[in-house]
Design a protein around this motif. Structure first.
Motif, PDB file in Angstrom:
ATOM      1  N   GLU A 109       1.213   3.133  14.106  1.00 46.17           N
ATOM      2  CA  GLU A 109       1.459   1.723  13.781  1.00 46.17           C
ATOM      3  C   GLU A 109       2.578   1.557  12.757  1.00 46.17           C
ATOM      4  N   LYS A 110       3.064   2.714  12.244  1.00 45.33           N
ATOM      5  CA  LYS A 110       4.128   2.711  11.232  1.00 45.33           C
ATOM      6  C   LYS A 110       3.735   1.797  10.064  1.00 45.33           C
ATOM      7  N   ARG A 111       2.590   2.171   9.484  1.00 47.11           N
ATOM      8  CA  ARG A 111       2.037   1.328   8.423  1.00 47.11           C
ATOM      9  C   ARG A 111       1.558   2.221   7.283  1.00 47.11           C
ATOM     10  N   ILE A 112       1.852   1.805   6.038  1.00 48.64           N
ATOM     11  CA  ILE A 112       1.372   2.466   4.831  1.00 48.64           C
ATOM     12  C   ILE A 112       0.687   1.414   3.974  1.00 48.64           C
ATOM     13  N   VAL A 113      -0.564   1.674   3.605  1.00 49.62           N
ATOM     14  CA  VAL A 113      -1.311   0.767   2.733  1.00 49.62           C
ATOM     15  C   VAL A 113      -1.390   1.409   1.362  1.00 49.62           C
ATOM     16  N   LEU A 114      -1.074   0.627   0.325  1.00 50.62           N
ATOM     17  CA  LEU A 114      -0.989   1.129  -1.045  1.00 50.62           C
ATOM     18  C   LEU A 114      -1.994   0.432  -1.941  1.00 50.62           C
ATOM     19  N   SER A 115      -2.218   1.041  -3.102  1.00 48.29           N
ATOM     20  CA  SER A 115      -3.112   0.441  -4.101  1.00 48.29           C
ATOM     21  C   SER A 115      -2.685   0.891  -5.491  1.00 48.29           C
ATOM     22  N   HIS A 116      -2.644  -0.048  -6.394  1.00 50.76           N
ATOM     23  CA  HIS A 116      -2.426   0.290  -7.810  1.00 50.76           C
ATOM     24  C   HIS A 116      -3.765   0.381  -8.526  1.00 50.76           C
ATOM     25  N   ALA A 117      -4.713  -0.449  -8.131  1.00 50.97           N
ATOM     26  CA  ALA A 117      -6.016  -0.461  -8.807  1.00 50.97           C
ATOM     27  C   ALA A 117      -6.723   0.883  -8.657  1.00 50.97           C
ATOM     28  N   ARG A 118      -6.527   1.560  -7.527  1.00 52.09           N
ATOM     29  CA  ARG A 118      -7.212   2.834  -7.291  1.00 52.09           C
ATOM     30  C   ARG A 118      -6.800   3.897  -8.310  1.00 52.09           C
ATOM     31  N   ILE A 119      -5.589   3.758  -8.857  1.00 46.86           N
ATOM     32  CA  ILE A 119      -5.110   4.775  -9.801  1.00 46.86           C
ATOM     33  C   ILE A 119      -5.932   4.749 -11.068  1.00 46.86           C
ATOM     34  N   TRP A 120      -6.009   3.555 -11.709  1.00 51.22           N
ATOM     35  CA  TRP A 120      -6.781   3.527 -12.968  1.00 51.22           C
ATOM     36  C   TRP A 120      -8.292   3.570 -12.722  1.00 51.22           C
ATOM     37  N   GLU A 121      -8.739   3.110 -11.544  1.00 54.71           N
ATOM     38  CA  GLU A 121     -10.156   3.221 -11.224  1.00 54.71           C
ATOM     39  C   GLU A 121     -10.551   4.698 -11.047  1.00 54.71           C
ATOM     40  N   ILE A 158      -0.070  -7.285 -10.807  1.00 55.43           N
ATOM     41  CA  ILE A 158       1.344  -6.899 -10.702  1.00 55.43           C
ATOM     42  C   ILE A 158       2.138  -8.068 -10.116  1.00 55.43           C
ATOM     43  N   ALA A 159       3.261  -8.401 -10.769  1.00 56.80           N
ATOM     44  CA  ALA A 159       4.085  -9.539 -10.357  1.00 56.80           C
ATOM     45  C   ALA A 159       5.227  -9.076  -9.468  1.00 56.80           C
ATOM     46  N   ALA A 160       5.914 -10.063  -8.837  1.00 54.53           N
ATOM     47  CA  ALA A 160       7.079  -9.774  -7.997  1.00 54.53           C
ATOM     48  C   ALA A 160       8.180  -9.158  -8.841  1.00 54.53           C
ATOM     49  N   GLU A 161       8.936  -8.247  -8.241  1.00 57.49           N
ATOM     50  CA  GLU A 161      10.034  -7.529  -8.880  1.00 57.49           C
ATOM     51  C   GLU A 161       9.549  -6.503  -9.905  1.00 57.49           C
ATOM     52  N   GLU A 162       8.247  -6.332 -10.039  1.00 58.47           N
ATOM     53  CA  GLU A 162       7.713  -5.375 -11.023  1.00 58.47           C
ATOM     54  C   GLU A 162       7.586  -3.995 -10.377  1.00 58.47           C
ATOM     55  N   THR A 163       7.918  -2.975 -11.155  1.00 60.33           N
ATOM     56  CA  THR A 163       7.818  -1.585 -10.701  1.00 60.33           C
ATOM     57  C   THR A 163       6.601  -0.916 -11.354  1.00 60.33           C
ATOM     58  N   ASN A 164       5.819  -0.196 -10.539  1.00 64.40           N
ATOM     59  CA  ASN A 164       4.608   0.444 -11.066  1.00 64.40           C
ATOM     60  C   ASN A 164       4.202   1.592 -10.138  1.00 64.40           C
ATOM     61  N   GLN A 165       3.102   2.245 -10.489  1.00 66.54           N
ATOM     62  CA  GLN A 165       2.595   3.365  -9.708  1.00 66.54           C
ATOM     63  C   GLN A 165       1.627   2.860  -8.631  1.00 66.54           C
ATOM     64  N   PHE A 166       1.773   3.436  -7.425  1.00 66.84           N
ATOM     65  CA  PHE A 166       0.899   3.074  -6.314  1.00 66.84           C
ATOM     66  C   PHE A 166       0.398   4.358  -5.655  1.00 66.84           C
ATOM     67  N   VAL A 167      -0.837   4.288  -5.153  1.00 65.26           N
ATOM     68  CA  VAL A 167      -1.420   5.421  -4.443  1.00 65.26           C
ATOM     69  C   VAL A 167      -1.557   5.053  -2.974  1.00 65.26           C
ATOM     70  N   VAL A 168      -1.259   6.017  -2.089  1.00 63.87           N
ATOM     71  CA  VAL A 168      -1.373   5.788  -0.647  1.00 63.87           C
ATOM     72  C   VAL A 168      -2.852   5.873  -0.271  1.00 63.87           C
ATOM     73  N   ILE A 169      -3.386   4.769   0.263  1.00 63.12           N
ATOM     74  CA  ILE A 169      -4.791   4.773   0.677  1.00 63.12           C
ATOM     75  C   ILE A 169      -4.916   4.789   2.197  1.00 63.12           C
ATOM     76  N   GLU A 170      -3.774   4.575   2.916  1.00 62.21           N
ATOM     77  CA  GLU A 170      -3.804   4.650   4.373  1.00 62.21           C
ATOM     78  C   GLU A 170      -2.392   4.940   4.874  1.00 62.21           C
ATOM     79  N   PHE A 171      -2.247   5.844   5.826  1.00 67.56           N
ATOM     80  CA  PHE A 171      -0.964   6.179   6.447  1.00 67.56           C
ATOM     81  C   PHE A 171      -1.179   6.257   7.958  1.00 67.56           C
ATOM     82  N   ASP A 172      -0.568   5.330   8.716  1.00 63.00           N
ATOM     83  CA  ASP A 172      -0.728   5.270  10.172  1.00 63.00           C
ATOM     84  C   ASP A 172       0.652   5.437  10.800  1.00 63.00           C
ATOM     85  N   ARG A 173       0.935   6.644  11.354  1.00 67.24           N
ATOM     86  CA  ARG A 173       2.246   6.916  11.932  1.00 67.24           C
ATOM     87  C   ARG A 173       2.488   6.108  13.196  1.00 67.24           C
TER      88      ARG A 173
END
Length: 634
Positions: free
Chosen positions: A566-578, A549-564
């Motif tokens: 630390e106010k941090r959200i980790v995302l993944s696009h590869a996990r969706i098709w995997e 995925i390139a800069a400025e590109e829009t796509n689907q992401f899945v939340v793989i980590e949510f830390d309230r």
């Protein structure tokens, strides 16, 4: 010339008389009969006439007489050489020329234009030059102009040798100087030799008669250079010697400003030059000497110093008046308010000139009551006037400290009343640093918003990504440090922490649409709905087709980590098709297992119906068993 013409006529008459005599006398010939004697005639007056005299009564001369008179005639002429100076007499004049007799075989003509400076008349003696005794037309060539130039050149050369002062008239301006008529000959006066001080207007000298000194001659081309400056310098040298003999430190002299530079002014002390440095012109600060001095201005100055040869003399003007610190008025006291002009700005503050030569320092800490840093070069401008309060005054060391902020009451003394904790206000962004934003709510009152207190959702690398200098921003008072004069401000605290409810919107495993807004080797920052931002590691940006995925590109992401916390959200696009592939694999596996179980049941039903197995049946059963086993293995 008349005598010469008469002599030619006499010779002609003599030749004519001889011819008549020859015709009258009988010629002796042979074999000529002798005639009879003629009778004697009576004598008459005609017979007594002397036929040797012609009609003009000019007698003929014999050879010895002719030689005698030729010598007398030749003695009346002079011998001349080309280029010789002689004296001639004006013997005649025409409308255009003067006839000059110099005692030569013929007279010469000179154009009347050469006598424009000195009109002549018949009988006057003039000095002329014999240009050619005989030109190609056979005429005597004379010139008064060349005679004047030759005589002038002799005088100029002689003046150069003896150093005699000559008088000349400036006739015209030329490149680099002036043309001067000296003794009737043109000479060159360079611009640098006109006067001891620089001359820019040459036209003012045209037509003036001045004294000069011949400083250079060129015999080859007969060219001379004259100088008026040399005469002035000789006079100045005499004055200089007199001044130097009496020169002393502290002596007051009168001088004339001859040149102004950035660092001072050069003064003529009557043949002796001195330098008045810019720092010795006035007790006050000046940017350029031309602010208070003018060319040709006469001033009294004091001798501050000079070298051993007395060639470099330092002068002072301000030293003629008392130092302003020694005569301070009564109004200059500690606690009083004064007005001054900004004359110098440094990083640590600005100097205000209260009186010429009397300055005070406004330190950056005395500009405002606020504890935020103040840039003196942004607050002050040269030449501007400010009112300030005298904080300290030391006449001995000639120092004065000033304060602008002390002209008003200290707002920090009642800070809790107007700006209590948790109160909300609007301020102006005054300064931005890598760690926060300085905001001013009122003159002298301000505080800092830490970068972490700007936004609940956005992760900022620099506060300038969120706000700019000069913008208004809403703040809340988080803490007051009265002693340190600091306010701790917040901006994100104006709203509730959205992370308390975001856990329900962005749970682990939920899929959201996002846009990559920043990307580097470690991964990408992804913009999510509601202004939230998440981070996708680089390996989680891979697509199913093998690209990234390139800069400025829009796509689907899945939340793989949510830390309230630390106010941090980790995302993944590869996990969706995997995950899709994994689900497809699990589904296919379940289908195969169900089919195997179905086949196994069918086999058991057949076995239960057969009592005895034949050899052929055993073979069929063995094949069926293999199929079942292979199906279970799948």
């Amino acid at each position: 010339m008349n005598f010469f013409l008469k002599q030619l006529n006499a010779d002609a008459q003599e030749n004519a008389g001889a011819a008549e005599e020859a015709a009258a006398e009988p010629t002796a010939t042979t074999n000529v009969p002798v005639e009879a004697p003629v009778a004697e005639t009576v004598a008459t007056a005609h017979d007594d006439f002397d036929w040797s005299i012609d009609k003009r009564n000019v007698a003929t001369y014999n050879a010895s007489e002719r030689e005698k008179y030729d010598k007398v005639y030749d003695a009346t002429f002079r011998t001349f050489n080309d280029g010789e100076l002689v004296t001639g007499i004006v013997v005649g004049m025409t409308k255009t020329d003067a006839v000059i007799n110099i005692g030569f075989k013929s007279d010469g003509l000179i154009s009347l234009n050469e006598f424009r400076d000195a009109p002549i008349q018949i009988g006057d003696e003039v000095e002329i030059m014999v240009v050619e005794k005989e030109d190609r037309n056979g005429h005597l060539n004379l010139s008064r102009r060349q005679a004047r130039i030759s005589r002038a050149w002799e005088k100029i050369v002689e003046s150069h040798k003896t150093g005699e002062v000559v008088t000349g008239t400036v006739t015209s301006k030329t490149k680099g100087g002036l043309i001067v008529d000296v003794f009737g000959m043109e000479t060159f006066l360079p611009g640098s030799q006109i006067d001891v001080k620089p001359v820019t207007d040459y036209d003012q000298f045209v037509g003036k008669t001045m004294e000069f000194k011949v400083v250079k001659v060129n015999e080859t081309i007969k060219n001379a250079v004259v100088s008026h400056k040399a005469l002035i310098e000789s006079d100045i040298e005499a004055q200089r010697a007199e001044i130097i003999a009496k020169l002393e430190k502290g002596q007051v002299l009168e001088g004339t400003i001859k040149n102004i530079t950035d660092f001072g002014a050069f003064m003529d002390l009557g043949g002796l030059d001195g330098l008045l440095y810019i720092t010795d012109i006035s007790w006050g600060r000046i940017n350029h000497p031309s602010e208070v001095l003018k060319l040709d201005q006469k001033l009294n100055v004091v001798v501050l110093d000079f070298d051993d040869d007395k060639k470099r003399i330092s002068l002072g003007l301000k030293q003629l008046t008392p130092h302003p610190w020694d005569v301070l008025p009564e109004s200059i006291q500690e606690g009083n308010t004064v007005k001054g002009k900004v004359v110098n700005i440094e990083d640590y503050g600005a100097f205000l000139e209260i009186l010429p030569g009397v300055e005070g320092l406004v330190h950056v800490s005395e500009i405002t009551w606020a504890n935020t840093p103040v840039n003196a070069k942004e607050f002050f401008q040269l030449g501007n006037e400010h009112e300030a309060k005298i904080v300290t005054l030391d006449k001995d060391s000639r120092k004065m400290s000033l304060s602008i902020k002390q002209l008003s009451d200290d707002p920090w003394s009642t800070i809790e009343d107007k700006y209590p904790v948790d109160s909300r206000h609007t301020g102006i962004v005054k300064n931005i640093t890598p760690y926060g934003v300085f905001v001013e709510m009122a003159p002298g009152i301000g505080g800092m918003i830490h970068i972490s207190d700007l936004s609940w959702l956005k992760r900022l690398n620099h506060p300038s990504e969120y706000t700019k200098v000069g913008e208004n921003i809403d703040v809340i008072i988080l803490n007051i440090d009265k002693d340190g004069r600091k306010l701790q401000l917040g901006h994100k605290q104006l709203e509730e922490d959205p992370w308390n409810s975001l856990g329900e919107t962005f749970p682990v495993g939920s899929v959201h649409e996002g846009t990559v807004i920043k990307k580097d080797d470690k991964g990408a920052v992804v913009s999510l709905p509601y202004g939230l931002e998440g981070f996708a590691p680089a390996r989680h940006l891979a697509k199913e087709d093998g690209t990234t995925i390139a800069a400025e590109e829009t796509n689907q992401f899945v939340v793989i980590e949510f830390d309230r916390n630390e106010k941090r959200i980790v995302l993944s696009h590869a996990r969706i098709w995997e995950r899709v592939k994994q689900e497809e694999f699990e589904t296919e596996k379940k289908e195969k297992k169900a089919e195997a179980e179905k086949t196994q049941k069918a086999v058991k039903n057949i076995q239960s119906k057969v009592e005895k197995a034949t050899l052929g049946d055993l073979g069929v059963l063995a094949d069926l068993k293999k199929k079942l086993e292979s199906g279970e293995g799948n």
